[in-house]
Every structure is written in structure tokens, then in C-alpha cells.
Scaffold this motif. Structure first.
Motif, PDB file in Angstrom:
ATOM      1  N   PRO A  63      -0.064  -9.002  11.355  1.00 55.51           N
ATOM      2  CA  PRO A  63      -0.748  -7.699  11.398  1.00 55.51           C
ATOM      3  C   PRO A  63      -0.123  -6.762  10.371  1.00 55.51           C
ATOM      4  O   PRO A  63       1.104  -6.610  10.323  1.00 55.51           O
ATOM      5  N   VAL A  64      -0.945  -6.161   9.527  1.00 56.56           N
ATOM      6  CA  VAL A  64      -0.460  -5.313   8.445  1.00 56.56           C
ATOM      7  C   VAL A  64      -1.141  -3.953   8.540  1.00 56.56           C
ATOM      8  O   VAL A  64      -2.371  -3.870   8.618  1.00 56.56           O
ATOM      9  N   ALA A  65      -0.373  -2.885   8.550  1.00 54.04           N
ATOM     10  CA  ALA A  65      -0.920  -1.532   8.542  1.00 54.04           C
ATOM     11  C   ALA A  65      -1.308  -1.179   7.112  1.00 54.04           C
ATOM     12  O   ALA A  65      -0.509  -1.326   6.189  1.00 54.04           O
ATOM     13  N   VAL A  66      -2.547  -0.717   6.930  1.00 52.31           N
ATOM     14  CA  VAL A  66      -3.040  -0.315   5.614  1.00 52.31           C
ATOM     15  C   VAL A  66      -3.490   1.131   5.711  1.00 52.31           C
ATOM     16  O   VAL A  66      -4.243   1.491   6.621  1.00 52.31           O
ATOM     17  N   ARG A  67      -3.032   1.974   4.797  1.00 54.87           N
ATOM     18  CA  ARG A  67      -3.344   3.393   4.843  1.00 54.87           C
ATOM     19  C   ARG A  67      -3.842   3.872   3.487  1.00 54.87           C
ATOM     20  O   ARG A  67      -3.363   3.428   2.452  1.00 54.87           O
ATOM     21  N   TRP A  68      -4.783   4.796   3.513  1.00 54.83           N
ATOM     22  CA  TRP A  68      -5.228   5.467   2.282  1.00 54.83           C
ATOM     23  C   TRP A  68      -5.604   6.894   2.634  1.00 54.83           C
ATOM     24  O   TRP A  68      -6.226   7.151   3.658  1.00 54.83           O
ATOM     25  N   PHE A  69      -5.189   7.836   1.815  1.00 55.15           N
ATOM     26  CA  PHE A  69      -5.689   9.194   1.934  1.00 55.15           C
ATOM     27  C   PHE A  69      -5.605   9.844   0.557  1.00 55.15           C
ATOM     28  O   PHE A  69      -4.819   9.432  -0.297  1.00 55.15           O
ATOM     29  N   GLY A  70      -6.448  10.797   0.345  1.00 52.19           N
ATOM     30  CA  GLY A  70      -6.430  11.548  -0.896  1.00 52.19           C
ATOM     31  C   GLY A  70      -6.318  13.034  -0.597  1.00 52.19           C
ATOM     32  O   GLY A  70      -6.907  13.515   0.370  1.00 52.19           O
ATOM     33  N   ILE A  71      -5.542  13.731  -1.406  1.00 46.55           N
ATOM     34  CA  ILE A  71      -5.401  15.172  -1.211  1.00 46.55           C
ATOM     35  C   ILE A  71      -5.195  15.841  -2.576  1.00 46.55           C
ATOM     36  O   ILE A  71      -4.436  15.321  -3.407  1.00 46.55           O
ATOM     37  N   PRO A  72      -5.883  16.936  -2.851  1.00 46.59           N
ATOM     38  CA  PRO A  72      -5.706  17.620  -4.142  1.00 46.59           C
ATOM     39  C   PRO A  72      -4.263  18.087  -4.329  1.00 46.59           C
ATOM     40  O   PRO A  72      -3.618  18.550  -3.383  1.00 46.59           O
ATOM     41  N   LEU A  73      -3.773  17.959  -5.530  1.00 48.34           N
ATOM     42  CA  LEU A  73      -2.406  18.365  -5.838  1.00 48.34           C
ATOM     43  C   LEU A  73      -2.307  19.814  -6.315  1.00 48.34           C
ATOM     44  O   LEU A  73      -1.223  20.397  -6.302  1.00 48.34           O
TER      45      LEU A  73
END
Length: 199
Positions: free
Chosen positions: A184-194
Motif C-alpha cells: 500500500p502506497v500513499a500518493v498525494r498531490w496538491f497545487g497552491i499559488p506561490l
């Protein structure tokens, strides 16, 4: 269970059940319930007693939270284990994908519940980052990562997100369908303006 923090334009995969109602999100907004769901997803069906032992909780507390998750349609009886008057065996409801509605569609009370869920997810992700940083050398091949800065329009960011969800679908398989070499592998993605729009 899969969580998507945004309402996206991709259709749910066949056999998936998408939930985005505030009541379900409120039921999820508890760190222990998220841990219960993670454990069921990675290790398979279990009793409240077994979950209590591995999650360092008492059985009464685990039973209460399992009932709340059951009411929300997120866990169910495992048909492969008969109780015979003994403890129930629980499993996560297969194919459930949780999607957060746009905040503009939520009432003030519903926004509070969603923010609680976001905070619980954030703490979980912080713990995962610490595990990634402290991983032993032999785990390097199991812990790839990437950090990038892109210059995107809002539409391009949405396209990127949709493409990410499609990629997840390509590699998704249930625990019972996974081969002996899988983990089992946790995969994460998020985007946020810098940048700061106030500047």
C-alpha cells in the motif's frame, strides 16, 4: 477509499461510488476515523477489538467510531466472516471516492465540517512527510517524490488535476486484486499559488 479535495469534471470509474454530501464529510472529520479507514484499506477486514489493539484505543471507542462510519456508508459487514454471535468483522465500502464540494455551495456549518476534515487530512499528510524524511535507506526505491513549480492558467491547473485523477485510475486496484509484490502506497498531490494576490 480515495479522497479528492476538489470537485472535478472526470466521471467516476465504473464500480465507484462518489460521495460529496456534507453529512458524510462530517462523519469523516475525525483523525481516528481516518486511521480506521486507512487500516481497513491496507490490512483488510478486522474486528473492533483487533483495530483497537493496533490503533492503541479501547474497544468501546473503536466500536462507536465504526458505527458512525457505518451510518455514513463508509464501512460495512465483511460477508466473508460470519459472526456467530461474536464480534462483527468490518471492511471499508469498496470503490468509495470522497469529493469535497465547492465551498461556495456549502452552508456555514457545512464549511466548518469540511475545514475540520481538511485539518485532519493535513495532519495525516504531515505525518507522511515525516515518515518519508526518516525512511531507512533500503526504502528509497519505495519512496520516490517530486517538487516542481509550474506557471499555469486556472484552466491548465484543472486539466493537470483531471489528468492526475485519470492516472490514479490507471493504476488503481483493490487490495484483494494486488499481487504478492505490491505494497500500500500513499500518493498525494496538491497545487497552491506561490504568489500573494494582494501584492
Amino acid at each position: 477509499m480515495t479522497e479528492s479535495p476538489h470537485q472535478d469534471r472526470t466521471a467516476p470509474h465504473q464500480g465507484q461510488r462518489t460521495v460529496s454530501d456534507p453529512a458524510t464529510l462530517k462523519a469523516l472529520a475525525h483523525p481516528l476515523r481516518l486511521r480506521i479507514l486507512r487500516r481497513l484499506a491496507t490490512a483488510g477486514p478486522a474486528t473492533a477489538t483487533a483495530l483497537a489493539a493496533v490503533l492503541d484505543q479501547n474497544t468501546g471507542t473503536l466500536s462507536y467510531h465504526l458505527r458512525q462510519l457505518e451510518r455514513a456508508g463508509l464501512v460495512e459487514d465483511d460477508p466473508h466472516h460470519t459472526t456467530n454471535g461474536r464480534e462483527r468483522w468490518w471492511r471499508g465500502v469498496r470503490g468509495t471516492e470522497v469529493r469535497r464540494p465547492p465551498r461556495s455551495d456549502l452552508s456555514a456549518a457545512e464549511r466548518v465540517a469540511v475545514e475540520e476534515l481538511d485539518r485532519a487530512h493535513l495532519q495525516e499528510d504531515i505525518d507522511l512527510v515525516r515518515r518519508h524524511a526518516d525512511r531507512p535507506a533500503e526504502e528509497d526505491e519505495w519512496a520516490p517524490g517530486s517538487r516542481s513549480t509550474l506557471h499555469l492558467t486556472q484552466e491548465e491547473l484543472r486539466e493537470f488535476h483531471d489528468a492526475y485523477l485519470e492516472l490514479l485510475q490507471r493504476f488503481r486496484r483493490h487490495r484483494t486484486e494486488a499481487g504478492p509484490d505490491t505494497r500500500p502506497v500513499a500518493v498525494r498531490w496538491f497545487g497552491i499559488p506561490l504568489d500573494d494576490p494582494r501584492d
